[in-house]
Design a protein around this motif. Structure first.
Motif, mmCIF file in Angstrom:
data_model
loop_
_atom_site.group_PDB
_atom_site.id
_atom_site.type_symbol
_atom_site.label_atom_id
_atom_site.label_comp_id
_atom_site.label_asym_id
_atom_site.label_seq_id
_atom_site.Cartn_x
_atom_site.Cartn_y
_atom_site.Cartn_z
ATOM 1 N N GLY A 25 36.201 38.986 42.969
ATOM 2 C CA GLY A 25 37.228 39.796 42.292
ATOM 3 C C GLY A 25 38.229 40.384 43.276
ATOM 4 N N ASN A 26 39.399 40.801 42.772
ATOM 5 C CA ASN A 26 40.451 41.384 43.610
ATOM 6 C C ASN A 26 40.091 42.824 43.962
ATOM 7 N N THR A 27 40.486 43.250 45.164
ATOM 8 C CA THR A 27 40.290 44.627 45.588
ATOM 9 C C THR A 27 41.491 45.425 45.111
ATOM 10 N N GLY A 28 41.239 46.580 44.548
ATOM 11 C CA GLY A 28 42.356 47.402 44.060
ATOM 12 C C GLY A 28 43.192 47.942 45.209
ATOM 13 N N ASN A 29 44.416 48.349 44.894
ATOM 14 C CA ASN A 29 45.305 48.888 45.925
ATOM 15 C C ASN A 29 44.854 50.290 46.307
ATOM 16 N N THR A 30 44.915 50.604 47.588
ATOM 17 C CA THR A 30 44.573 51.934 48.061
ATOM 18 C C THR A 30 45.866 52.716 48.194
#
Length: 97
Positions: free
Chosen positions: A54-59
């Motif tokens: 899955g994609n990592t969310g933006n920090t």
């Protein structure tokens, strides 16, 4: 009277033995198959494909640190005491039984 009971017993015996008795019917049994020895083990199946990660969310960006406030003024010095020292004693403990 004894003769009548004897005659009735003989008549009952003859009547019961004269009846048709059903013939014994033999039902043929179905042969049951016996399993043989087990065959060789089959080949192992292929391993499935690995799923996608899955994609990592933006920090979000970290905010700037705020400025430190200015230091307050020093307080005035208190008066010198009259030379009397006050000692406060704790209350006496209760006597043990």
């Amino acid at each position: 009277m004894k003769l009548q009971i004897l005659a009735a017993a003989i008549l009952a015996t003859v009547a019961l033995t004269a009846c048709d008795k059903p013939a014994v019917v033999v039902v043929p049994t179905t042969p049951v198959g016996v399993p043989g020895p087990a065959g060789p083990t089959g080949a192992t199946g292929d391993t499935g494909a690995t799923g996608t990660t899955g994609n990592t969310g933006n920090t979000g960006n970290t905010g700037s640190t705020g400025m430190t406030g200015s230091t307050g003024d020093t307080g005035a010095t208190g008066k010198t005491g009259a030379g009397t020292t006050v000692i406060v004693m704790p209350p006496a403990s209760a006597p043990a039984n």
